[in-house]
Design an enzyme around this catalytic site. Structure first.
Site, PDB file in Angstrom:
ATOM      1  N   GLY A  41     -15.932 -11.949   1.503  1.00 47.89           N
ATOM      2  CA  GLY A  41     -16.024 -11.606   2.864  1.00 47.89           C
ATOM      3  C   GLY A  41     -15.256 -10.709   3.321  1.00 47.89           C
ATOM      4  O   GLY A  41     -15.654  -9.625   3.939  1.00 47.89           O
ATOM      5  N   GLY A  83     -17.407   0.014   2.715  1.00 49.01           N
ATOM      6  CA  GLY A  83     -16.274  -0.527   3.436  1.00 49.01           C
ATOM      7  C   GLY A  83     -15.220  -1.082   2.257  1.00 49.01           C
ATOM      8  O   GLY A  83     -14.018  -1.052   2.276  1.00 49.01           O
ATOM      9  N   GLU A  87     -11.178  -0.061   1.658  1.00 47.66           N
ATOM     10  CA  GLU A  87      -9.933  -0.996   1.540  1.00 47.66           C
ATOM     11  C   GLU A  87      -9.018  -0.709   0.415  1.00 47.66           C
ATOM     12  O   GLU A  87      -9.578  -0.474  -0.717  1.00 47.66           O
ATOM     13  CB  GLU A  87     -10.521  -2.214   1.405  1.00 47.66           C
ATOM     14  N   ARG A 283      15.528 -18.583  -8.550  1.00 46.51           N
ATOM     15  CA  ARG A 283      15.018 -17.720  -9.001  1.00 46.51           C
ATOM     16  C   ARG A 283      15.025 -17.755 -10.725  1.00 46.51           C
ATOM     17  O   ARG A 283      13.995 -17.578 -11.562  1.00 46.51           O
ATOM     18  CB  ARG A 283      15.302 -16.164  -8.489  1.00 46.51           C
ATOM     19  N   GLU A 337       0.690  -5.504  -4.560  1.00 45.94           N
ATOM     20  CA  GLU A 337       0.831  -6.981  -4.290  1.00 45.94           C
ATOM     21  C   GLU A 337      -0.563  -7.534  -3.787  1.00 45.94           C
ATOM     22  O   GLU A 337      -0.908  -8.708  -4.331  1.00 45.94           O
ATOM     23  CB  GLU A 337       1.946  -7.291  -3.118  1.00 45.94           C
ATOM     24  N   PHE A 364       7.409  -9.682   1.093  1.00 42.80           N
ATOM     25  CA  PHE A 364       6.297  -8.901   0.926  1.00 42.80           C
ATOM     26  C   PHE A 364       5.082  -9.700   0.866  1.00 42.80           C
ATOM     27  O   PHE A 364       4.113  -9.095   0.158  1.00 42.80           O
ATOM     28  CB  PHE A 364       6.439  -8.229  -0.274  1.00 42.80           C
ATOM     29  N   THR A 365       5.068 -11.076   0.777  1.00 48.78           N
ATOM     30  CA  THR A 365       3.875 -11.778   1.166  1.00 48.78           C
ATOM     31  C   THR A 365       2.987 -11.204   2.097  1.00 48.78           C
ATOM     32  O   THR A 365       1.734 -11.241   2.397  1.00 48.78           O
ATOM     33  CB  THR A 365       3.997 -13.309   1.347  1.00 48.78           C
ATOM     34  N   TYR A 367       2.208  -8.147   2.513  1.00 54.61           N
ATOM     35  CA  TYR A 367       1.249  -7.398   1.928  1.00 54.61           C
ATOM     36  C   TYR A 367      -0.127  -7.860   1.328  1.00 54.61           C
ATOM     37  O   TYR A 367      -0.785  -7.356   0.834  1.00 54.61           O
ATOM     38  CB  TYR A 367       2.012  -6.510   0.893  1.00 54.61           C
TER      39      TYR A 367
END
Length: 589
Positions: A41, A83, A87, A283, A337, A364-365, A367
């Site tokens: 979509g 399209g 992107e 981490r 990402e 950076f989530t 992105y």
């Protein structure tokens, strides 16, 4: 086409297109429509999913095929439009597809030169084929895509002959082909033709049939694939039966990946920690969990967006998934990402037992949020390993310090937002993430070292929120202090100080709001008794949402502005993320 193949659909499903409760929504949805493999979509997601599906095929083929038995051997086909090509996500994913040499990926580019705003001449004039050649793809141009069926068949045959590169088949078409007045215009992009134009199109194409009628010769032509498919399946089952006799261990592993059945006792491999264990960043503890799981969960694979040494996501016993080493399980995504997230969706939806993880800094989530939202929507159990989760990263400053990110994912449906405080909670977060195959998980992990806290547990994480320590009786503490991640240690220290003053204090870890909200009313009351209104929350992020846990008489301490560049300890002090502030706030209630 699917409606001709019972039990998938029927004529009534077509008539209910875009209607409430139908199997035919406005965009493909794998959770609504049988036969639909991924949810697309948002433009570009489909081709990126296809790269993930093709990666999965190449990986499984390299691991399980034998010189005398090619048991994994299928192509991935995708259709994308102008399209999608515009992107950025499509270029990210297709760049990787070329780098990885995904020779069984065939993409049809519907080159109709029309987007919603009109002719692509207004904004999109690049040579797409030349770009894909530069990305390492084989390219073919079918100049008559409207009815050049033999050209299309020949292009597919040529694409299959190229085994070391993915193939882009540019198919030049006319949008709205057959419509006398609307063909080759943006007005047929997403709108119905209208009654008059439908009649004109029928006449133009020589189509005399009633609406929704499919002639028998068309049905029989398409339906022949049902017995053909059954025969192919029977042949494969016979081939796999022979494979199983020759290679029983590999066959069992492949079956577990295809079925999604986890090995018995897999969770026992997760590391366990005590308060005497050395302090460490979550981490780093995450990497310990990943490497422990990789030994017992055969479908676990993944990587980072060029930050593996910071995200700590390398599987030490495996090499890199590359063009010539596709059997390996460390995936190098580069700084891509958005493409990374969508590729992982494709991997997850290929086989239930493939468990992809991907990583970057939590901030950076931004992105890749669109791909993460699709993970949640299409029930793809991707594990998002997000490090550097707060102002605790320090000197890199506000561009890298997440503030609103925790609450934004807590607001997203069907996704688990987990922020573990130490080793046991990190292990618990991974257990939850692996078990949730139809719900993605986001793990927010610290850069800074954190103590291994008494009272934390894998079992507690499964509840989402649980009591870490409590010196009260009768479920009536004077104060309840609650937190997540790196701040749990701070509220635990505040509780100790309040207890020295004779107060009874309960410390609650709220590692995952979504899991806590799913618990019974009785359990919630045992953790947050309604009668106790003196509640304080502490989190190095937005305070939005904490009100439902602290209540109208409690207070939420957090950060509702951007961060700053300074040593982490100084920022914590300046922003009031301290034990002293928790104590003062509790006493003010």
């Amino acid at each position: 086409m699917l409606h001709i193949l019972p039990p998938f659909h029927n004529e009534e499903d077509l008539k209910q297109f875009r209607q409430w409760g139908s199997k035919t929504p406005g965009h493909p949805e794998n959770f609504e429509t049988p036969g639909v493999e991924v949810t697309t979509g948002p433009l570009g997601q489909g081709i990126a999913n296809a790269v993930g599906l093709a990666l999965a095929e190449k990986h499984l083929a390299a691991r399980f095929n034998k010189p005398d038995s090619e048991i994994v051997d299928h192509y991935t086909y995708c259709i994308l439009g102008d399209g999608c090509q515009m992107e950025g996500i499509s270029n990210e994913a297709c760049s990787l597809a070329g780098h990885w040499g995904l020779g069984k990926l065939i993409a049809f580019y519907d080159d109709n030169h029309i987007s919603i705003d009109g002719d692509t001449e207004i904004a999109f004039t690049e040579d797409v084929s030349a770009r894909f050649e530069a990305l390492g793809w084989h390219t073919i141009w079918v100049k008559n895509g409207n009815d050049g069926y033999d050209e299309i068949r020949a292009a597919i045959k040529e694409a299959k002959a190229v085994t070391d590169k993915p193939t882009l088949i540019k198919v030049t078409t006319t949008i709205g082909f057959g419509s006398p007045n609307k063909a080759n215009s943006y007005s047929v992009h997403g709108s119905a033709l209208g009654t008059k134009e439908v009649e004109a199109t029928r006449e133009n194409l020589g189509w005399p049939y009633e609406p929704f009628f499919v002639p028998e010769d068309v049905k029989s032509h398409w339906s022949r694939h049902v017995p053909q498919g059954a025969a192919f399946e029977a042949d494969w089952n016979a081939k796999f039966a022979e494979y199983e006799k020759k290679y029983p261990e590999d066959a069992a592993t492949l079956k577990s990946i295809v079925s999604g059945e986890l090995p018995a006792g897999w969770a026992d491999a997760l590391p366990k920690y005590t308060p005497e264990s050395p302090a460490d960043a979550t981490r780093n503890l995450s990497q310990q969990c990943l490497n422990a799981l990789a030994k017992v969960v055969p479908g676990l694979l993944g990587g980072s967006a060029d930050l593996a040494s910071s995200n700590m996501t390398l599987l030490k016993m495996f090499g890199d998934f590359q063009k010539d080493t596709p059997e390996e399980r460390n995936v190098r995504f580069g700084v891509r990402e958005h493409g990374m997230g969508a590729i992982c969706n494709g991997i997850a939806l290929h086989s239930p037992g493939l468990i992809p993880y991907c990583a970057t800094f939590f901030v950076f989530t931004d992105y890749m949020r669109a791909a993460m939202r699709i993970s949640a929507l299409c029930e793809a159990g991707v594990i998002y390993v997000m490090t550097h989760d707060s102002i605790g990263l320090g000197e890199d400053g506000p561009t890298h310090q997440p503030i609103e990110h925790l609450v934004s994912f807590r607001a997203m449906p069907n996704i688990l937002m987990l922020r573990p405080a130490d080793g046991n909670e990190t292990a618990g977060a991974y257990k939850i993430a692996v078990l949730n195959r139809k719900r993605p998980s986001v793990l927010a992990l610290s850069r800074q070292k954190l103590a291994q806290l008494p009272g934390t547990s894998i079992e507690g994480v499964e509840k989402g929120g649980y009591i870490v320590s409590d010196n009260s009786t009768g479920n009536k503490p004077d104060f309840i202090v609650m937190s997540t991640g790196s701040e749990l240690e701070i509220v635990a220290k505040a509780a100790d100080e309040l207890r020295k003053e004779g107060k009874t204090v309960r410390v609650v870890s709220f590692v995952c709001w979504e899991l806590f909200d799913e618990q019974s009313a009785e359990y919630k009351e045992s953790v947050l008794p309604e009668a106790v209104t003196a509640r304080v929350s502490l989190e190095a992020g937005s305070t939005l949402g904490w009100q439902k846990y602290v209540g109208s008489k409690g207070k939420a301490i957090g950060i509702d502005k951007f961060g700053a560049s300074a040593p982490a300890g100084k920022i914590y002090q300046e922003y009031g993320i301290t034990a002293e502030n928790v104590i003062a706030t509790a006493k003010s209630l």
